[in-house]
Design a protein around this motif. Structure first.
Motif, PDB file in Angstrom:
ATOM      1  N   VAL A   1      17.010 -53.107 -17.137  1.00  0.00           N
ATOM      2  CA  VAL A   1      15.895 -52.824 -18.035  1.00  0.00           C
ATOM      3  C   VAL A   1      16.457 -52.049 -19.223  1.00  0.00           C
ATOM      4  O   VAL A   1      17.021 -50.967 -19.047  1.00  0.00           O
ATOM      5  N   GLU A   2      16.319 -52.606 -20.423  1.00  0.00           N
ATOM      6  CA  GLU A   2      16.828 -51.945 -21.621  1.00  0.00           C
ATOM      7  C   GLU A   2      15.724 -51.083 -22.217  1.00  0.00           C
ATOM      8  O   GLU A   2      14.645 -51.571 -22.518  1.00  0.00           O
ATOM      9  N   VAL A   3      15.997 -49.800 -22.383  1.00  0.00           N
ATOM     10  CA  VAL A   3      14.989 -48.831 -22.800  1.00  0.00           C
ATOM     11  C   VAL A   3      15.259 -48.367 -24.233  1.00  0.00           C
ATOM     12  O   VAL A   3      16.281 -47.744 -24.518  1.00  0.00           O
ATOM     13  N   GLY A   4      14.330 -48.669 -25.118  1.00  0.00           N
ATOM     14  CA  GLY A   4      14.418 -48.182 -26.486  1.00  0.00           C
ATOM     15  C   GLY A   4      15.726 -48.536 -27.164  1.00  0.00           C
ATOM     16  O   GLY A   4      16.298 -49.607 -26.954  1.00  0.00           O
ATOM     17  N   ASP A   5      16.210 -47.619 -27.984  1.00  0.00           N
ATOM     18  CA  ASP A   5      17.446 -47.826 -28.755  1.00  0.00           C
ATOM     19  C   ASP A   5      18.662 -47.369 -27.959  1.00  0.00           C
ATOM     20  O   ASP A   5      19.538 -46.674 -28.469  1.00  0.00           O
ATOM     21  N   TRP A   6      18.729 -47.779 -26.686  1.00  0.00           N
ATOM     22  CA  TRP A   6      19.773 -47.276 -25.796  1.00  0.00           C
ATOM     23  C   TRP A   6      21.167 -47.525 -26.324  1.00  0.00           C
ATOM     24  O   TRP A   6      22.095 -46.738 -26.080  1.00  0.00           O
ATOM     25  N   GLU A   7      21.367 -48.630 -27.061  1.00  0.00           N
ATOM     26  CA  GLU A   7      22.715 -48.992 -27.523  1.00  0.00           C
ATOM     27  C   GLU A   7      23.338 -47.940 -28.437  1.00  0.00           C
ATOM     28  O   GLU A   7      24.556 -47.818 -28.529  1.00  0.00           O
ATOM     29  N   THR A   8      22.490 -47.173 -29.132  1.00  0.00           N
ATOM     30  CA  THR A   8      22.987 -46.179 -30.085  1.00  0.00           C
ATOM     31  C   THR A   8      22.574 -44.756 -29.733  1.00  0.00           C
ATOM     32  O   THR A   8      22.836 -43.829 -30.501  1.00  0.00           O
ATOM     33  N   HIS A   9      21.929 -44.584 -28.588  1.00  0.00           N
ATOM     34  CA  HIS A   9      21.479 -43.249 -28.156  1.00  0.00           C
ATOM     35  C   HIS A   9      22.621 -42.576 -27.405  1.00  0.00           C
ATOM     36  O   HIS A   9      22.961 -42.963 -26.282  1.00  0.00           O
ATOM     37  N   ASN A  10      23.257 -41.568 -28.018  1.00  0.00           N
ATOM     38  CA  ASN A  10      24.433 -40.951 -27.410  1.00  0.00           C
ATOM     39  C   ASN A  10      24.681 -39.571 -28.004  1.00  0.00           C
ATOM     40  O   ASN A  10      23.932 -39.093 -28.866  1.00  0.00           O
ATOM     41  N   ARG A  11      25.775 -38.958 -27.549  1.00  0.00           N
ATOM     42  CA  ARG A  11      26.191 -37.630 -28.023  1.00  0.00           C
ATOM     43  C   ARG A  11      27.541 -37.722 -28.755  1.00  0.00           C
ATOM     44  O   ARG A  11      28.313 -36.761 -28.781  1.00  0.00           O
ATOM     45  N   ASN A  12      27.809 -38.853 -29.364  1.00  0.00           N
ATOM     46  CA  ASN A  12      29.107 -39.061 -30.009  1.00  0.00           C
ATOM     47  C   ASN A  12      29.367 -38.084 -31.150  1.00  0.00           C
ATOM     48  O   ASN A  12      30.522 -37.875 -31.536  1.00  0.00           O
ATOM     49  N   HIS A  13      28.314 -37.495 -31.682  1.00  0.00           N
ATOM     50  CA  HIS A  13      28.493 -36.561 -32.798  1.00  0.00           C
ATOM     51  C   HIS A  13      29.114 -35.238 -32.353  1.00  0.00           C
ATOM     52  O   HIS A  13      29.584 -34.463 -33.204  1.00  0.00           O
ATOM     53  N   VAL A  14      29.149 -34.966 -31.043  1.00  0.00           N
ATOM     54  CA  VAL A  14      29.721 -33.699 -30.583  1.00  0.00           C
ATOM     55  C   VAL A  14      31.097 -33.863 -29.940  1.00  0.00           C
ATOM     56  O   VAL A  14      31.739 -32.875 -29.592  1.00  0.00           O
ATOM     57  N   GLY A  15      31.550 -35.102 -29.782  1.00  0.00           N
ATOM     58  CA  GLY A  15      32.861 -35.310 -29.164  1.00  0.00           C
ATOM     59  C   GLY A  15      33.135 -36.778 -28.949  1.00  0.00           C
ATOM     60  O   GLY A  15      32.227 -37.614 -29.041  1.00  0.00           O
ATOM     61  N   PRO A  16      34.367 -37.131 -28.631  1.00  0.00           N
ATOM     62  CA  PRO A  16      34.738 -38.537 -28.486  1.00  0.00           C
ATOM     63  C   PRO A  16      34.214 -39.168 -27.199  1.00  0.00           C
ATOM     64  O   PRO A  16      33.911 -38.493 -26.224  1.00  0.00           O
ATOM     65  N   TRP A  17      34.136 -40.480 -27.217  1.00  0.00           N
ATOM     66  CA  TRP A  17      33.751 -41.300 -26.057  1.00  0.00           C
ATOM     67  C   TRP A  17      34.897 -42.260 -25.797  1.00  0.00           C
ATOM     68  O   TRP A  17      35.186 -43.134 -26.618  1.00  0.00           O
ATOM     69  N   GLY A  18      35.587 -42.053 -24.685  1.00  0.00           N
ATOM     70  CA  GLY A  18      36.737 -42.878 -24.347  1.00  0.00           C
ATOM     71  C   GLY A  18      38.041 -42.175 -24.682  1.00  0.00           C
ATOM     72  O   GLY A  18      38.064 -41.199 -25.433  1.00  0.00           O
ATOM     73  N   PRO A  19      39.158 -42.670 -24.109  1.00  0.00           N
ATOM     74  CA  PRO A  19      39.220 -43.809 -23.193  1.00  0.00           C
ATOM     75  C   PRO A  19      38.523 -43.500 -21.865  1.00  0.00           C
ATOM     76  O   PRO A  19      38.423 -42.346 -21.469  1.00  0.00           O
ATOM     77  N   VAL A  20      38.043 -44.554 -21.194  1.00  0.00           N
ATOM     78  CA  VAL A  20      37.352 -44.368 -19.923  1.00  0.00           C
ATOM     79  C   VAL A  20      38.310 -44.615 -18.765  1.00  0.00           C
ATOM     80  O   VAL A  20      39.217 -45.444 -18.859  1.00  0.00           O
ATOM     81  N   HIS A  21      38.096 -43.872 -17.689  1.00  0.00           N
ATOM     82  CA  HIS A  21      38.968 -43.962 -16.506  1.00  0.00           C
ATOM     83  C   HIS A  21      38.212 -44.410 -15.261  1.00  0.00           C
ATOM     84  O   HIS A  21      38.838 -44.777 -14.266  1.00  0.00           O
ATOM     85  N   GLY A  22      36.870 -44.327 -15.289  1.00  0.00           N
ATOM     86  CA  GLY A  22      36.102 -44.687 -14.112  1.00  0.00           C
ATOM     87  C   GLY A  22      34.619 -44.522 -14.355  1.00  0.00           C
ATOM     88  O   GLY A  22      34.166 -44.350 -15.490  1.00  0.00           O
ATOM     89  N   ALA A  23      33.853 -44.566 -13.275  1.00  0.00           N
ATOM     90  CA  ALA A  23      32.404 -44.374 -13.332  1.00  0.00           C
ATOM     91  C   ALA A  23      32.005 -43.331 -12.307  1.00  0.00           C
ATOM     92  O   ALA A  23      32.633 -43.201 -11.252  1.00  0.00           O
ATOM     93  N   MET A  24      30.949 -42.572 -12.632  1.00  0.00           N
ATOM     94  CA  MET A  24      30.511 -41.467 -11.786  1.00  0.00           C
ATOM     95  C   MET A  24      29.062 -41.669 -11.354  1.00  0.00           C
ATOM     96  O   MET A  24      28.223 -42.069 -12.156  1.00  0.00           O
ATOM     97  N   ILE A  25      28.799 -41.378 -10.082  1.00  0.00           N
ATOM     98  CA  ILE A  25      27.474 -41.544  -9.488  1.00  0.00           C
ATOM     99  C   ILE A  25      26.850 -40.173  -9.255  1.00  0.00           C
ATOM    100  O   ILE A  25      27.506 -39.262  -8.740  1.00  0.00           O
ATOM    101  N   HIS A  26      25.567 -40.052  -9.597  1.00  0.00           N
ATOM    102  CA  HIS A  26      24.833 -38.793  -9.464  1.00  0.00           C
ATOM    103  C   HIS A  26      23.493 -39.033  -8.767  1.00  0.00           C
ATOM    104  O   HIS A  26      23.009 -40.159  -8.720  1.00  0.00           O
ATOM    105  N   HIS A  27      22.868 -37.944  -8.269  1.00  0.00           N
ATOM    106  CA  HIS A  27      21.439 -38.017  -7.955  1.00  0.00           C
ATOM    107  C   HIS A  27      20.702 -37.095  -8.915  1.00  0.00           C
ATOM    108  O   HIS A  27      21.279 -36.165  -9.485  1.00  0.00           O
ATOM    109  N   THR A  28      19.398 -37.347  -9.103  1.00  0.00           N
ATOM    110  CA  THR A  28      18.662 -36.706 -10.188  1.00  0.00           C
ATOM    111  C   THR A  28      17.885 -35.453  -9.800  1.00  0.00           C
ATOM    112  O   THR A  28      17.543 -34.655 -10.675  1.00  0.00           O
TER     113      THR A  28
END
Length: 303
Positions: free
Chosen positions: A22-49
């Motif tokens: 389910v794609e929610v709103g402007d998800w493609e550009t909703h991020n915190r890139n203005h405060v720090g870099p994104w990548g390189p990526v090493h894996g994925a992390m799982i959380h509970h809310t």
């Protein structure tokens, strides 16, 4: 170590693995890139809310809260197994973690105990928040566990990683307990089994898009029950209201199938987002703005 997928690749890979996205709103550009870099990526992390309720969980993860602005992950996995994409890029989900753990994930070796918090995980991990109270009693439905397995496998397939590139928050940062209610070793076994089987090569059939009639929608919008007392009902109103709810323009309780004053106000917000102002942002749908809403949220417009 890898370059992050593009948003389009990310959504496509999850769907190809069988996840319900389910794609929610402007998800493609909703991020915190203005405060720090994104990548390189090493894996994925799982959380509970530590939350209850799909819409509440999605809203919190998308918007954040006092002291921790959103997005709080890339995908929210609700109990029904749906994967809600709410942001892409740098997200506030991992925080600082153990450099030895990052090294092990990068090399896909056994994880050491996490006893430091000095490395920026928000830069290096995809993140999935899973709807669960996190008390060890709240159940994990199979549909939700299967979704975790699928999104993890999808990411691993794209980057050529093994299941060792998928970790829990509790394996990254000292003091964390999530996800609680299953072990990550058990989940990695599930992911490994899935990676041993090729995904389906034929794409599933695309769902038929709802059709919204502009003239009937305008008639409904201009008969605001706040003014006339006799609203025009039209099934297409619910389609448009659902899109406005997904975009964060309309509160769900007001999505009642009547193009009332709350929906008019919400549609005006959408018009202003597109750059309209004055009488051009009066909350009454026009062909251009309605088509753009349909393109983003999956419906077709006819005159």
């Amino acid at each position: 170590m890898a370059t992050p997928m593009t948003p389009a690749q990310f959504a496509a890979k999850l769907r190809a693995e069988g996840a319900t996205v389910v794609e929610v709103g402007d998800w493609e550009t909703h991020n915190r890139n203005h405060v720090g870099p994104w990548g390189p990526v090493h894996g994925a992390m799982i959380h509970h809310t530590v939350t209850k309720g799909a819409q509440t969980t999605v809203n919190i993860c998308r918007n954040g809260y006092a002291g921790l602005p959103g997005p709080l992950c890339h995908g929210v996995i609700t109990k029904d197994g749906k994967v809600h994409l709410i942001g892409y890029g740098r997200a506030n989900h991992a925080g600082l973690g153990d450099p030895d753990v990052l090294r092990a994930v990068t090399n896909e070796t056994a994880l050491p105990a996490d006893n430091e918090a000095t490395v920026d995980g928000n830069r290096h991990f995809y993140g999935f928040e899973c709807e669960n109270l996190g008390d060890g009693q709240d159940p994990w439905p199979e549909a939700q566990l299967l979704a975790i397995e699928r999104v993890s496998a999808a990411i691993c397939r794209h980057h050529g990683w093994t299941e060792r590139s998928i970790i829990g928050h509790l394996e990254w940062q000292p003091g964390k307990s999530d996800p609680r209610g299953f072990t990550m070793a058990w989940m990695r076994e599930r992911i490994a089994k899935r990676l041993g089987v090729k995904p389906q090569t034929t794409a599933p059939p695309k769902p038929v898009k709802p059709v919204v009639d502009l003239s009937r929608l305008v008639a409904a919008a201009q008969s605001d029950p706040g003014r006339s007392g006799t609203p025009v009902t039209y099934a297409g109103v619910k389609t448009v209201e659902a899109a406005l709810v997904n975009g964060g323009f309309l509160a769900k309780p007001y999505s009642d199938g009547h193009f009332g004053s709350a929906t008019v106000d919400a549609y005006a917000k959408w018009q202003r987002k597109l750059g309209y102002s004055g009488t051009a942002a009066d909350g009454i749908p026009g062909m251009t703005s309605l088509k753009k809403l349909g393109e983003r949220y999956g419906f077709t417009v006819v005159a």
